[in-house]
Design a protein around this motif. Structure first.
Motif, PDB file in Angstrom:
ATOM      1  N   SER A   1       0.820  -1.213   0.000  1.00 21.01           N
ATOM      2  CA  SER A   1       0.000   0.000   0.000  1.00 21.01           C
ATOM      3  C   SER A   1       0.854   1.263   0.000  1.00 21.01           C
ATOM      4  O   SER A   1       0.465   2.286  -0.570  1.00 21.01           O
ATOM      5  CB  SER A   1      -0.934   0.012   1.225  1.00 21.01           C
ATOM      6  N   GLU A   2       2.048   1.186   0.599  1.00 24.13           N
ATOM      7  CA  GLU A   2       2.917   2.361   0.687  1.00 24.13           C
ATOM      8  C   GLU A   2       3.773   2.551  -0.560  1.00 24.13           C
ATOM      9  O   GLU A   2       4.077   3.689  -0.940  1.00 24.13           O
ATOM     10  CB  GLU A   2       3.807   2.249   1.927  1.00 24.13           C
ATOM     11  N   GLN A   3       4.168   1.457  -1.190  1.00 20.87           N
ATOM     12  CA  GLN A   3       4.994   1.521  -2.411  1.00 20.87           C
ATOM     13  C   GLN A   3       4.375   0.582  -3.453  1.00 20.87           C
ATOM     14  O   GLN A   3       4.960  -0.450  -3.809  1.00 20.87           O
ATOM     15  CB  GLN A   3       6.434   1.116  -2.107  1.00 20.87           C
ATOM     16  N   PRO A   4       3.197   0.925  -3.957  1.00 18.36           N
ATOM     17  CA  PRO A   4       2.470  -0.019  -4.816  1.00 18.36           C
ATOM     18  C   PRO A   4       3.190  -0.388  -6.103  1.00 18.36           C
ATOM     19  O   PRO A   4       2.971  -1.478  -6.643  1.00 18.36           O
ATOM     20  CB  PRO A   4       1.151   0.713  -5.109  1.00 18.36           C
ATOM     21  N   ASN A   5       4.059   0.474  -6.603  1.00 15.69           N
ATOM     22  CA  ASN A   5       4.722   0.186  -7.875  1.00 15.69           C
ATOM     23  C   ASN A   5       5.807  -0.885  -7.775  1.00 15.69           C
ATOM     24  O   ASN A   5       6.306  -1.359  -8.798  1.00 15.69           O
ATOM     25  CB  ASN A   5       5.323   1.460  -8.456  1.00 15.69           C
TER      26      ASN A   5
ATOM     27  N   ILE B   1      -3.548  -0.382  -3.158  1.00 16.73           N
ATOM     28  CA  ILE B   1      -2.689  -1.452  -3.677  1.00 16.73           C
ATOM     29  C   ILE B   1      -2.942  -1.639  -5.171  1.00 16.73           C
ATOM     30  O   ILE B   1      -4.086  -1.753  -5.611  1.00 16.73           O
ATOM     31  CB  ILE B   1      -2.934  -2.758  -2.895  1.00 16.73           C
ATOM     32  N   LYS B   2      -1.865  -1.666  -5.954  1.00 17.79           N
ATOM     33  CA  LYS B   2      -1.981  -1.837  -7.405  1.00 17.79           C
ATOM     34  C   LYS B   2      -1.725  -3.269  -7.852  1.00 17.79           C
ATOM     35  O   LYS B   2      -2.091  -3.651  -8.966  1.00 17.79           O
ATOM     36  CB  LYS B   2      -0.999  -0.905  -8.116  1.00 17.79           C
ATOM     37  N   ALA B   3      -1.078  -4.059  -7.024  1.00 19.07           N
ATOM     38  CA  ALA B   3      -0.732  -5.423  -7.399  1.00 19.07           C
ATOM     39  C   ALA B   3      -1.986  -6.269  -7.604  1.00 19.07           C
ATOM     40  O   ALA B   3      -3.009  -6.068  -6.937  1.00 19.07           O
ATOM     41  CB  ALA B   3       0.128  -6.058  -6.306  1.00 19.07           C
TER      42      ALA B   3
END
Length: 233
Positions: A92-96, A175-177
């Motif tokens: 959530s903090e570093q979605p990439n 979240i992008k994953a």
């Protein structure tokens, strides 16, 4: 490079649950062998106070994950219980940094009921710092998991008592994953309906009859998660 080849190039980070470590949870239950047989590089990140992170009690578990993920630029990851929550926070903090994640036994009640807080864990912390016999089944179970893994109960108690960040519902929605959420119908902490519903690209699988600590050792869980992690982008 094909999409499938790009996926194989990403390492898979595995994050254990409370009391266990990389070897006792993931290696013994066949996760490492199965992922490596699929051509993946496997990296273990132990929770602070556990295994290789036994001296990292002052660190946040999510930061250990983010430190490792940043070395590679893009990773897949699988976490169990406390490790699943640390992974959700990191994603959530570093979605990439995260392409595919699988979270096992991340029960909604931990988030909505504050089960992760130091206050809620105080009886467990005190019990782990003591050698006195107990009739608390959770303490007995966790002591057994810790002993089986060769971990230090005092270090794990210190980790439970330490200040750490925790993912929020808003964070889950960032979240992008692609995500796979696996829970058990007999988990005393409950299921992961809110977690699965809130992550934008999440699939949800419930293992019939599975209790919390059973989940990583169930063949259906292993096969489903490894298949998901290995899917072409």
């Amino acid at each position: 490079m094909s999409e499938a080849s790009a996926g194989l190039q990403r390492p898979v980070i595995l994050i254990n649950g409370m009391g266990s470590n990389f070897d006792s949870l993931w290696r013994r239950n066949g996760w490492v062998d199965k992922l490596q047989a699929a051509g993946r590089t496997v990296i273990g990140v132990d929770l602070p106070g556990h295994g290789a992170s036994k001296d990292a009690v002052g660190r946040d578990a999510a930061d250990l994950i983010l430190d490792e993920a940043a070395k590679h630029g893009s990773v897949d990851a699988i976490g169990f219980s406390a490790g699943a929550w640390a992974l959700l926070l990191a994603a959530s903090e570093q979605p990439n940094l995260f392409e595919r994640i699988a979270v096992l036994a991340a029960a909604d009640a931990v988030l909505t009921g504050g089960m992760h807080t130091e206050a809620m864990n105080r009886p467990l912390i005190d019990a782990l710092r003591s050698s006195e016999p107990t009739d608390n089944p959770m303490v007995t179970l966790l002591r057994g998991v810790i002993a089986d893994a060769g971990n230090d109960p005092a270090a794990i108690a210190d980790y439970l008592a330490s200040s750490k960040r925790f993912v929020t519902v808003e964070g889950l929605s960032a979240i992008k994953a692609d995500a796979l959420v696996i829970d058990g119908s007999a988990d005393g902490a409950g299921q992961s309906d809110l977690v699965a519903r809130t992550i934008p690209n999440a699939a949800h699988v419930t293992l019939d009859g599975a209790d919390h600590f059973d989940i990583p050792g169930i063949a259906q869980c292993l096969d489903t998660a490894v298949s998901f992690i290995g899917r072409a982008d």
